[in-house]
Write a protein that holds these residues in place. Structure first.
Motif, PDB file in Angstrom:
ATOM      1  N   CYS A  42       0.903  -0.957  -0.068  1.00  0.00           N
ATOM      2  CA  CYS A  42      -0.018  -0.158   0.075  1.00  0.00           C
ATOM      3  C   CYS A  42       0.932   1.332   0.114  1.00  0.00           C
ATOM      4  O   CYS A  42       1.939   1.259   0.889  1.00  0.00           O
ATOM      5  CB  CYS A  42      -0.830  -0.003   1.141  1.00  0.00           C
ATOM      6  SG  CYS A  42      -2.050   1.499   1.372  1.00  0.00           S
ATOM      7  N   ALA A  43       0.795   2.141  -1.031  1.00  0.00           N
ATOM      8  CA  ALA A  43       1.541   3.228  -0.934  1.00  0.00           C
ATOM      9  C   ALA A  43       0.783   4.219  -0.011  1.00  0.00           C
ATOM     10  O   ALA A  43      -0.502   4.439  -0.213  1.00  0.00           O
ATOM     11  CB  ALA A  43       1.708   3.873  -2.398  1.00  0.00           C
ATOM     12  N   ILE A  44       1.592   4.948   0.647  1.00  0.00           N
ATOM     13  CA  ILE A  44       0.969   6.069   1.396  1.00  0.00           C
ATOM     14  C   ILE A  44       1.786   7.590   1.157  1.00  0.00           C
ATOM     15  O   ILE A  44       2.924   7.648   0.759  1.00  0.00           O
ATOM     16  CB  ILE A  44       1.356   5.959   3.175  1.00  0.00           C
ATOM     17  CG1 ILE A  44       2.853   5.693   3.331  1.00  0.00           C
ATOM     18  CG2 ILE A  44       0.601   4.601   3.345  1.00  0.00           C
ATOM     19  CD1 ILE A  44       3.018   5.539   5.039  1.00  0.00           C
ATOM     20  N   SER A  45       1.083   8.631   1.558  1.00  0.00           N
ATOM     21  CA  SER A  45       1.455   9.936   0.925  1.00  0.00           C
ATOM     22  C   SER A  45       2.484  10.603   1.781  1.00  0.00           C
ATOM     23  O   SER A  45       2.445  11.824   1.751  1.00  0.00           O
ATOM     24  CB  SER A  45      -0.020  10.732   0.927  1.00  0.00           C
ATOM     25  OG  SER A  45      -0.361  11.043   2.153  1.00  0.00           O
ATOM     26  N   GLY A 190      -7.430   5.623   4.068  1.00  0.00           N
ATOM     27  CA  GLY A 190      -7.740   6.962   4.936  1.00  0.00           C
ATOM     28  C   GLY A 190      -6.750   7.491   5.532  1.00  0.00           C
ATOM     29  O   GLY A 190      -5.176   7.282   5.162  1.00  0.00           O
ATOM     30  N   ASN A 191      -6.621   8.159   6.637  1.00  0.00           N
ATOM     31  CA  ASN A 191      -5.652   8.927   7.434  1.00  0.00           C
ATOM     32  C   ASN A 191      -4.697   8.108   8.437  1.00  0.00           C
ATOM     33  O   ASN A 191      -5.424   6.934   8.963  1.00  0.00           O
ATOM     34  CB  ASN A 191      -6.341  10.010   8.452  1.00  0.00           C
ATOM     35  CG  ASN A 191      -6.915  10.934   7.557  1.00  0.00           C
ATOM     36  OD1 ASN A 191      -6.349  11.399   6.501  1.00  0.00           O
ATOM     37  ND2 ASN A 191      -7.942  11.539   8.057  1.00  0.00           N
ATOM     38  N   ILE A 259       3.321   2.297  11.615  1.00  0.00           N
ATOM     39  CA  ILE A 259       2.117   2.989  10.783  1.00  0.00           C
ATOM     40  C   ILE A 259       0.851   2.679  11.731  1.00  0.00           C
ATOM     41  O   ILE A 259       0.548   1.599  12.234  1.00  0.00           O
ATOM     42  CB  ILE A 259       1.912   2.034   9.541  1.00  0.00           C
ATOM     43  CG1 ILE A 259       3.117   2.157   8.573  1.00  0.00           C
ATOM     44  CG2 ILE A 259       0.674   2.714   8.893  1.00  0.00           C
ATOM     45  CD1 ILE A 259       3.458   3.391   8.087  1.00  0.00           C
ATOM     46  N   ALA A 260       0.096   3.600  11.979  1.00  0.00           N
ATOM     47  CA  ALA A 260      -0.973   3.613  12.441  1.00  0.00           C
ATOM     48  C   ALA A 260      -2.293   4.250  11.649  1.00  0.00           C
ATOM     49  O   ALA A 260      -2.274   5.316  11.349  1.00  0.00           O
ATOM     50  CB  ALA A 260      -1.010   4.227  13.957  1.00  0.00           C
ATOM     51  N   PHE A 261      -3.263   3.411  11.549  1.00  0.00           N
ATOM     52  CA  PHE A 261      -4.364   3.592  10.899  1.00  0.00           C
ATOM     53  C   PHE A 261      -5.550   4.439  11.897  1.00  0.00           C
ATOM     54  O   PHE A 261      -5.807   3.795  12.719  1.00  0.00           O
ATOM     55  CB  PHE A 261      -5.080   2.648  10.014  1.00  0.00           C
ATOM     56  CG  PHE A 261      -4.538   2.416   8.774  1.00  0.00           C
ATOM     57  CD1 PHE A 261      -3.461   1.602   8.649  1.00  0.00           C
ATOM     58  CD2 PHE A 261      -4.937   2.788   7.428  1.00  0.00           C
ATOM     59  CE1 PHE A 261      -2.899   1.168   7.569  1.00  0.00           C
ATOM     60  CE2 PHE A 261      -4.436   2.637   6.323  1.00  0.00           C
ATOM     61  CZ  PHE A 261      -3.388   1.767   6.369  1.00  0.00           C
ATOM     62  N   THR A 262      -5.649   5.817  11.546  1.00  0.00           N
ATOM     63  CA  THR A 262      -6.426   6.619  12.652  1.00  0.00           C
ATOM     64  C   THR A 262      -7.718   7.051  12.051  1.00  0.00           C
ATOM     65  O   THR A 262      -7.795   7.998  11.018  1.00  0.00           O
ATOM     66  CB  THR A 262      -5.585   7.774  13.107  1.00  0.00           C
ATOM     67  OG1 THR A 262      -5.030   8.428  12.004  1.00  0.00           O
ATOM     68  CG2 THR A 262      -4.509   7.176  13.805  1.00  0.00           C
ATOM     69  N   ILE A 267      -8.908  10.347  17.170  1.00  0.00           N
ATOM     70  CA  ILE A 267      -7.873   9.244  17.388  1.00  0.00           C
ATOM     71  C   ILE A 267      -6.446   9.507  17.115  1.00  0.00           C
ATOM     72  O   ILE A 267      -5.535   9.213  17.872  1.00  0.00           O
ATOM     73  CB  ILE A 267      -8.329   8.073  16.884  1.00  0.00           C
ATOM     74  CG1 ILE A 267      -9.672   7.402  17.474  1.00  0.00           C
ATOM     75  CG2 ILE A 267      -7.261   6.992  16.750  1.00  0.00           C
ATOM     76  CD1 ILE A 267     -10.408   6.182  16.805  1.00  0.00           C
ATOM     77  N   ALA A 268      -6.471  10.062  15.935  1.00  0.00           N
ATOM     78  CA  ALA A 268      -5.078  10.796  15.476  1.00  0.00           C
ATOM     79  C   ALA A 268      -4.433  11.431  16.573  1.00  0.00           C
ATOM     80  O   ALA A 268      -3.183  11.416  16.850  1.00  0.00           O
ATOM     81  CB  ALA A 268      -4.988  11.437  14.231  1.00  0.00           C
TER      82      ALA A 268
END
Ligand code: SUD
Ligand code: ADP
Length: 307
Positions: A42-45, A190-191, A259-262, A267-268
């Protein structure tokens, strides 16, 4: 007498890579000891930018690197930089001269499990594909990328993909396919927050530790236990993120970054505060998933060359 020479500059912005799952099999002799993988990329920004500018014929290549956290890159041999390796690999495949000035602007943490080097190599291939008017399809560029590193082919496309072999066989996953819909339903989009470290982990060292201790029970990233054994702060950051409400938290590939999916802003904020209050990470980078590479500018001017 002077002659006008087209002076073209291509700039490519390229995202970092993480692995939502990373199942690791046995090392294979036919792959020089690299392990068989089955992974969801998965690519992240979190992005690097690579600019390629044509230079005078016969003048050779040049490389400039900028960034606030360059790790061991600051002192490494420029000719071994993955962007330069990609320049020479495509020059050979396309029978071109590598008379190109490369400028790499880095925000992807180095040696972090985010494939920063592979991302810069992919951005270089994409920039040269336009600079040299090759316009090769991605699949042909991926053949060149696979000779340079396992996760380089994925970095050319970004988004989501399934990787097999030693990671180089890529099945791109379209946004509307069942697998991606299931990933989104499980909160893998998502974030995100990236917990980054000044420390680096050597990918070969992590694989060697994996060969010794194996995968942790229930870990979707089979390298996670090995990375935490070598860099315990990553494990503490994962626990804190989950306690603060993160939907998922894991080591990115061979680590050490986390990596944390928030799923919400609250939550972030809770995850970032938990990390910063207990100094469980050195930097927190906000990003989103998925992300894609793109050409951000193609500038053509001309300069005079005295004959
Ligand atoms: C772990 C992953 C997961 O996507 O990425 P990162 O987290 O490092 O970004 C990849 O498998 C990183 O592959 P690659 O990019 O080729 O690794 P490099 O840093 O070049 O290090 C290459 C070394 O890693 C080990 N290696 C790599 C790939 C693989 N399938 N099996 C291995 O055993 C081998 O020791 C190899 O010599
Ligand atoms: N352009 C580049 N960006 C980052 N690392 C690079 C680059 N070129 C060579 N390297 C080297 O590759 C190694 C792995 O870096 P990187 O790809 O960022 O981490 P990882 O393989 O953990 O994802 C580092 O030791 C680094 O010095």
């Amino acid at each position: 007498m002077s002659e006008d020479v087209p002076h073209t500059t291509i700039t490519v912005s390229v995202p970092a890579k993480t692995n939502l799952t990373l199942h690791v099999g046995a090392p294979r002799a036919q792959w020089s000891g690299r392990h068989e993988l089955d992974t969801i990329y998965c690519a992240i920004s979190v992005r690097d930018t690579v600019t390629a500018t044509r230079k005078r014929p016969g003048s050779g290549f040049s490389l400039a690197i900028d960034g606030d956290h360059l790790g061991d890159l600051a002192s490494s041999d420029l000719r071994r930089n993955h962007a330069v390796l990609a320049l020479f690999a495509l020059a050979q495949a396309a029978e071109r001269e590598p008379d190109v000035a490369l400028h790499v602007e880095k925000t992807i943490p180095v040696g972090a499990g985010l494939a920063g080097g592979s991302a810069d190599a992919a951005a270089t291939l994409l920039a040269l594909n336009t600079l040299w008017d090759l316009h090769w399809p991605i699949a042909r560029l991926q053949e060149v990328a696979a000779t340079l590193g396992a996760d380089m082919p994925f970095c050319l496309t970004g988004g989501f993909a399934r990787g097999t072999g030693f990671g180089e066989r890529i099945e791109h996953l379209d946004e509307d396919c069942e697998t991606v819909r299931a990933l989104r339903d499980r909160g893998y989009a998502g974030n995100v927050l990236v917990g980054a470290y000044n420390a680096q982990l050597s990918t070969p060292d992590v694989y060697r530790m994996f060969d010794q201790i194996g995968a942790g029970a229930g870990d979707d990233n089979h390298l996670q236990a090995a990375a935490i054994r070598l860099h315990p702060r990553s494990g503490e950051a994962i626990e804190a993120a989950i306690q603060a409400g993160a939907r998922h938290a894991f080591v990115s590939g061979s680590g050490p970054s986390v990596i944390a999916f928030t799923p919400t802003a609250a939550i972030a904020q809770a995850v970032a505060q938990a990390w910063e209050r207990a100094r469980l990470v050195d930097r927190v980078i906000a990003a989103h998933a998925p992300a894609y590479p793109h050409i951000t500018s193609a500038v053509s001017t001309s300069y005079s060359v005295r004959q």
